[in-house]
Enzyme design. Structure first.
Site, mmCIF file in Angstrom:
data_model
loop_
_atom_site.group_PDB
_atom_site.id
_atom_site.type_symbol
_atom_site.label_atom_id
_atom_site.label_comp_id
_atom_site.label_asym_id
_atom_site.label_seq_id
_atom_site.Cartn_x
_atom_site.Cartn_y
_atom_site.Cartn_z
ATOM 1 N N GLN A 14 -88.968 -30.215 -105.604
ATOM 2 C CA GLN A 14 -89.226 -30.389 -104.761
ATOM 3 C C GLN A 14 -87.458 -29.525 -104.185
ATOM 4 O O GLN A 14 -87.124 -28.698 -103.567
ATOM 5 C CB GLN A 14 -88.655 -31.570 -103.317
ATOM 6 N N THR B 66 -94.963 -7.217 -91.517
ATOM 7 C CA THR B 66 -93.727 -7.215 -90.268
ATOM 8 C C THR B 66 -93.363 -5.554 -89.574
ATOM 9 O O THR B 66 -93.229 -4.687 -88.481
ATOM 10 C CB THR B 66 -92.458 -7.905 -89.824
ATOM 11 N N SER C 295 -99.728 -11.527 -92.883
ATOM 12 C CA SER C 295 -99.428 -12.113 -94.448
ATOM 13 C C SER C 295 -100.011 -13.640 -94.495
ATOM 14 O O SER C 295 -100.494 -13.772 -95.368
ATOM 15 C CB SER C 295 -98.309 -11.800 -95.214
#
Ligand code: ASP
Length: 340
Positions: A274, A12, A57
């Site tokens: 997680q 960006t 990316s």
């Protein structure tokens, strides 16, 4: 005068809006230079290498990782530090793999980018880039203060292989909850000396062999035996298994049998949580006690990004599965904390 090497991959930071479609597309480094006249006021010598093509990316791949590492190796002795301008989406993957590929690094390799393009009025690009350049040139007693691969975003410096992108909307895009922030930029840049790696006495060795035969098994209540089997049977050498809490899994016999079969067939299965904060503790609960006995490997507090790229790196170096299994559980670049 400090000599800094900038590697521009895209992201960006250097994007412009396509007038017809309204989407952001990568643009060349000239755009960044034009929007950052302050670059000329710095008393560093800047050398820029732009990738062709420059990319979002999300298109990052092992070939580009190898190219980046080779550029750093070839210029290592002639520059004081390196700044890699990179999209934030996969920045933590690139920072992690580079940390593994660049063993014994004694110079700063700082990845940075921005959430808004450099041409936007409220852009975060200017601050991020200027601070990254300052950190890349920071020395003390003739040695670089930062001797590792880091991410600089929103005034915070993170160890690359401890970081992940957690926010796609805020300027504060990255976090590393399992490891302290390495530096914070305000009026001064305050370095957390105790947390930084010191590679001064190490030999700098670059490793370019990578093997991406890595799979991922993310568990959820109700996961089907057919799906688990498909992943475990896939043509990979290692699997990152994302488990619950401190490394727990369901205890159904079919599940444990499938894991045992995969381990018997020579696959490495690495247990990471997680949860974004905390560590895997095999054996803390009954639901993880059996995993160790089955030969499931402990990923401790590694990020998902570090676990995947560490396996890609280790598999590139080692043909022996047991050697990969040995090293994945050990701290090789400050990417994990062993808690037992
Ligand atoms: N999609 C962009 C990229 O990763 C987002 C960014 O640069 O922040 O290249």
């Amino acid at each position: 005068m400090q000599n800094i090497f900038i590697i521009y991959t895209g992201g960006t930071i250097g994007m412009v809006k396509n007038a017809e479609t309204g989407t952001f597309v990568p643009f060349d480094f000239e755009l960044i230079a034009r929007n950052l006249p302050d670059l000329n006021r710095l008393d560093y010598k800047l050398t820029v290498h732009s990738f062709t093509p420059i990319i979002d990316s999300s298109d990052m791949n092992p070939g580009i990782w190898i190219e980046m590492a080779e550029i750093i190796r070839d210029n290592h002795d002639h520059y004081d530090g390196f700044v890699i301008l990179h999209g934030s989406d996969t920045m933590s993957f690139s920072a992690s793999i580079l940390s593994f590929m660049l063993e014994g690094l004694q110079k700063p390799v700082i990845l940075s980018g921005s959430q808004l393009p450099i041409g936007e009025i409220r852009t975060d690009a200017r601050e991020n880039m200027m601070t990254a350049l300052e950190i890349a040139s920071a020395k003390e007693n003739g040695k670089s203060i930062v001797q590792e691969v880091c991410i600089l975003f929103d005034n915070k410096l993170f160890r690359g292989n401890r970081s992940f992108k957690y926010n796609s909307a805020k300027f504060e895009a990255f976090r590393s909850p399992n490891y302290p922030v390495l530096a914070e930029a305000g009026i001064h840049i305050n370095y957390n000396r105790e947390a930084l790696l010191d590679n001064t006495d190490k030999e700098f060795i670059m490793h370019t062999e990578l093997d991406n035969r890595v799979g991922v098994l993310k568990l959820f209540p109700g996961i089907s035996p057919a799906f688990v089997k498909a992943i475990l049977d896939s043509d990979v050498r290692s699997i990152v298994m994302e488990t619950f809490g401190s490394g727990n899994t369901m205890t159904d016999q079919w599940f444990l049998d499938l894991l045992a079969e995969a381990v018997r067939s020579g696959k490495n299965i690495v247990d990471i949580s997680q949860c974004k904060v905390g560590s895997v503790e095999l054996g803390r609960y009954e639901t993880s006690q059996g995993l160790k006995a089955l030969g499931i490997l402990n990923g401790y507090d590694m990020t998902f990004e570090a676990a995947v790229t560490k396996l890609i790196y280790l598999q590139g170096q080692l043909t022996d599965q047991e050697a990969v299994a040995y090293w994945v559980e050990r701290d090789i670049r400050g990417e994990l904390t062993v808690n037992d």
